[in-house]
Design a protein around this motif. Sequence first.
Motif, short mmCIF file in Angstrom:
data_model
loop_
_atom_site.label_atom_id
_atom_site.label_comp_id
_atom_site.label_asym_id
_atom_site.label_seq_id
_atom_site.Cartn_x
_atom_site.Cartn_y
_atom_site.Cartn_z
N MET A 92 -7.35 -16.22 -3.14
CA MET A 92 -8.71 -17.38 -2.21
C MET A 92 -8.83 -18.26 -3.22
N ILE A 93 -8.58 -17.77 -4.49
CA ILE A 93 -8.99 -19.40 -5.65
C ILE A 93 -7.93 -20.75 -4.86
N GLU A 94 -8.21 -21.64 -4.86
CA GLU A 94 -7.41 -22.50 -4.80
C GLU A 94 -7.44 -23.95 -5.14
N ALA A 95 -8.16 -23.53 -6.73
CA ALA A 95 -8.14 -25.33 -7.72
C ALA A 95 -9.39 -24.58 -8.77
N ILE A 96 -8.86 -25.11 -10.13
CA ILE A 96 -10.17 -24.65 -11.04
C ILE A 96 -10.53 -25.84 -11.52
N LYS A 97 -11.18 -26.00 -11.82
CA LYS A 97 -12.29 -28.06 -12.23
C LYS A 97 -12.64 -27.35 -13.03
N GLU A 109 -16.01 -15.59 -29.86
CA GLU A 109 -16.47 -15.94 -28.72
C GLU A 109 -15.82 -17.46 -28.00
N VAL A 110 -15.81 -17.66 -26.98
CA VAL A 110 -15.39 -18.46 -25.74
C VAL A 110 -16.15 -18.28 -24.38
N VAL A 111 -17.00 -19.38 -24.81
CA VAL A 111 -17.67 -19.47 -23.31
C VAL A 111 -17.14 -20.75 -22.46
N ALA A 112 -16.68 -20.40 -21.14
CA ALA A 112 -16.41 -21.19 -20.83
C ALA A 112 -16.31 -21.66 -19.39
N PHE A 113 -17.08 -23.06 -19.32
CA PHE A 113 -16.98 -23.05 -17.74
C PHE A 113 -16.68 -24.29 -16.77
N PHE A 114 -16.68 -23.22 -15.59
CA PHE A 114 -15.84 -24.03 -14.52
C PHE A 114 -16.14 -23.98 -13.47
N LEU A 115 -15.41 -24.00 -12.22
CA LEU A 115 -15.68 -24.52 -11.09
C LEU A 115 -14.86 -24.18 -10.95
N LEU A 116 -14.84 -22.84 -9.30
CA LEU A 116 -13.59 -23.06 -8.27
C LEU A 116 -13.67 -23.57 -6.99
N THR A 148 -15.22 -21.05 2.91
CA THR A 148 -15.00 -21.71 1.80
C THR A 148 -16.46 -22.18 1.03
N TYR A 149 -16.07 -22.36 -0.20
CA TYR A 149 -17.25 -22.05 -1.31
C TYR A 149 -15.93 -23.21 -2.54
N THR A 150 -17.81 -23.27 -3.39
CA THR A 150 -17.38 -23.66 -4.03
C THR A 150 -18.37 -22.75 -5.61
N VAL A 151 -17.69 -21.69 -6.13
CA VAL A 151 -18.20 -21.08 -7.43
C VAL A 151 -18.45 -21.61 -8.64
N HIS A 152 -19.75 -21.79 -9.22
CA HIS A 152 -20.24 -22.00 -10.27
C HIS A 152 -20.06 -21.35 -11.42
N GLU A 153 -19.12 -20.98 -12.72
CA GLU A 153 -18.95 -20.51 -13.07
C GLU A 153 -19.37 -20.24 -13.99
N ALA A 154 -19.40 -19.18 -15.26
CA ALA A 154 -19.22 -19.00 -17.12
C ALA A 154 -18.67 -18.06 -17.16
N GLU A 155 -18.15 -17.36 -17.65
CA GLU A 155 -17.27 -16.80 -18.83
C GLU A 155 -17.53 -16.89 -19.52
N ARG A 156 -17.98 -15.25 -20.96
CA ARG A 156 -18.16 -15.73 -22.29
C ARG A 156 -17.23 -14.56 -22.02
N ASP A 175 -22.23 -23.28 -0.46
CA ASP A 175 -20.90 -23.13 0.43
C ASP A 175 -19.91 -24.97 0.22
N GLY A 176 -19.03 -24.44 0.71
CA GLY A 176 -18.32 -25.60 0.85
C GLY A 176 -17.22 -26.07 -0.16
N LYS A 177 -16.04 -26.32 0.22
CA LYS A 177 -15.63 -26.57 -1.38
C LYS A 177 -15.82 -27.86 -1.71
N GLY A 178 -15.11 -27.84 -3.38
CA GLY A 178 -15.22 -29.85 -3.27
C GLY A 178 -16.07 -29.83 -3.78
N GLN A 179 -17.27 -29.31 -4.14
CA GLN A 179 -18.77 -29.72 -4.55
C GLN A 179 -18.51 -30.01 -6.32
N GLY A 180 -19.03 -31.11 -6.11
CA GLY A 180 -18.90 -31.20 -7.85
C GLY A 180 -20.52 -30.86 -9.14
N SER A 181 -19.99 -30.49 -10.21
CA SER A 181 -20.76 -29.83 -10.73
C SER A 181 -22.04 -30.51 -11.69
#
Length: 196
Positions: A92-97, A109-116, A148-156, A175-181
């Motif tokens: 279901m993941i179409e883009a990582i930004k 440890e690494v913390v990564a912030f990104f949008l899906l 369609t959704y934008t996931v605001h994600e933090a991964e440690r 809700d909705g793809k393409g939301q900005g961070s």
Amino acid sequence: MMNRTARKFALAAMSIGLVGAAPPVAAPGDVKPPCVDTGRACLEAVARTYIDGLLAHSGAKIPLAPDARRTENALTNARGEEIRESFVRTDMIEAIKDIRFYTDVSKGEVVAFFLLDIDLKEHNGGGQSTTMAGGTEYRVAITKPAGTYTVHEAERFRIKNGLIHEVEIIAHVEDGKGQGSGWPVERDAAVTAPAK
């Protein structure tokens, strides 16, 4: 069992450096880590294998420790090889930004912030409250209907010897793809306090 002479020789060899460092540890499934040192670049390269796997919809290149554990919004949802197997469900993941890394070298440890950007359908988790990984059914942390959704994600990621031992995810779904961070563009210049 080593005899006394062999033990003494082995100890002497280690103390004067004749015995080299252990070779890189192969992860389960013969996945070798991209590096094994404890520097920032290496830690981020290992974390990046996980993020790249999300977009590739495959966990085949992720160097996981046998005892690896993944939690999402405080819910443990996979362990060990189940983590790798669960990547078949990432179609279901179409883009990582907007990926940003924050790395603590001293803790490994690494913390990564990104949008899906995701397109969730019934066959890949839409409306479902459980998922299968490694033949085991797990509850999912976030249940959403198809859409369609934008996931605001933090991964440690906790990384040791080039292997991922722990993945802790905190995610918020919008809700909705393409939301900005909403995150400011990173700048090289230092931020200074205004003059008084």
